[in-house]
Motif scaffolding. Structure first.
Motif, short mmCIF file in Angstrom:
data_model
loop_
_atom_site.label_atom_id
_atom_site.label_comp_id
_atom_site.label_asym_id
_atom_site.label_seq_id
_atom_site.Cartn_x
_atom_site.Cartn_y
_atom_site.Cartn_z
N GLN A 181 5.43 -7.68 13.62
CA GLN A 181 4.30 -7.76 14.35
C GLN A 181 3.03 -8.40 13.20
O GLN A 181 2.42 -9.30 13.43
CB GLN A 181 4.00 -6.49 15.00
CG GLN A 181 4.00 -6.29 16.25
CD GLN A 181 4.40 -7.43 17.25
OE1 GLN A 181 3.26 -7.83 17.65
NE2 GLN A 181 5.99 -7.42 17.61
N ASN A 182 2.99 -7.75 11.93
CA ASN A 182 2.35 -8.04 10.93
C ASN A 182 2.05 -8.94 10.56
O ASN A 182 0.97 -10.30 10.14
CB ASN A 182 1.75 -6.89 9.48
CG ASN A 182 2.04 -5.51 10.51
OD1 ASN A 182 0.76 -5.32 11.61
ND2 ASN A 182 1.79 -4.42 9.64
N GLY A 183 3.79 -9.48 10.42
CA GLY A 183 3.49 -11.36 10.04
C GLY A 183 3.18 -12.11 10.97
O GLY A 183 2.64 -13.07 10.95
N LYS A 184 3.67 -12.13 12.72
CA LYS A 184 2.94 -12.30 13.21
C LYS A 184 1.65 -12.65 13.52
O LYS A 184 0.65 -14.15 13.44
CB LYS A 184 3.63 -12.27 14.54
CG LYS A 184 5.38 -12.45 15.05
CD LYS A 184 5.15 -12.08 16.16
CE LYS A 184 5.07 -12.24 17.80
NZ LYS A 184 5.68 -11.85 18.95
N ARG A 185 0.57 -11.84 13.01
CA ARG A 185 -0.52 -11.65 13.28
C ARG A 185 -0.83 -12.77 11.33
O ARG A 185 -2.14 -13.32 12.18
CB ARG A 185 -0.89 -10.39 12.89
CG ARG A 185 -2.36 -10.01 13.61
CD ARG A 185 -3.03 -8.84 13.30
NE ARG A 185 -2.16 -7.49 13.53
CZ ARG A 185 -1.09 -6.62 13.45
NH1 ARG A 185 -1.40 -7.15 14.69
NH2 ARG A 185 -0.85 -5.79 12.99
#
Length: 195
Positions: A181-185
């Motif tokens: 999730q953080n990587g995608k953001r």
């Protein structure tokens, strides 16, 4: 052992090529091949909305029939993203038609989790690759923290589930989800800055 050239794996056509073939020929088999790539994701999305396997299966068929009419009306850049919107809108319209309180019992949560695991909201990383986007994406992935980078690469490029990534990297599943999730953001911010 001699290799038979006819047994070599044929390169799969892109979504765009299949879409173009369907537009030109109207061949439902071509559309079926394209739709089959995302049927699990559509089913997962429908299951999330209807919370009932039978209704979700019916919706998958109805959405396919809808595509036959809708594709010629739209200029589709990314079939996967467009299909997501069409599927979500279909589910919401059907739910509005249904009277409140008439939805049947919750579906098996495990089945829902398995399907939705790879059907998180679509994101620029999910779009059909083109050369410029792909280079920008690779550059952005290189900027991620190592664990985010590892999780994103396994999830998107090797098609691994959270559970498989968790085992491979010896991380808790919750951590894997968080890194993705953080990587995608971070990727979204990075890609938007390159446009």
């Amino acid at each position: 052992m001699q290799l038979n050239p006819f047994h070599l794996k044929k390169k799969q056509p892109t979504d765009g090529q299949l879409l173009q073939d369907f537009r030109q020929s109207g061949d439902l088999d071509v559309l079926g091949d394209l739709y089959a790539r995302y049927m699990d994701l559509v089913y997962g999305l429908c299951l999330k909305h209807f919370k009932n396997r039978e209704d979700a299966k019916d919706a998958v068929i109805q959405i396919f029939e809808k595509l036959v009419d809708e594709i010629p009306k739209h200029d589709i850049k990314s079939f996967k993203s467009w299909l997501y919107v069409v599927s979500k809108n279909y589910c919401l319209m059907e739910l509005r038609k249904a009277k409140t309180g008439q939805l049947r019992s919750l579906a098996d949560e495990q089945e829902l989790a398995n399907f939705m695991e790879k059907a998180e909201e679509w994101h620029p990383i999910d779009d059909e690759p083109n050369k410029r986007n792909e280079e920008a994406l690779k550059a952005c992935i290189e900027k991620l923290k190592q664990q985010q980078k590892d999780c994103i690469e396994l999830f998107y490029f090797e098609n691994k589930s959270y559970r498989e990534i968790s085992a491979a990297l010896e991380l808790e599943e919750q951590k894997v989800k968080s890194y993705i999730q953080n990587g995608k953001r971070m990727l979204k911010i990075c890609l938007e800055s390159k446009q």
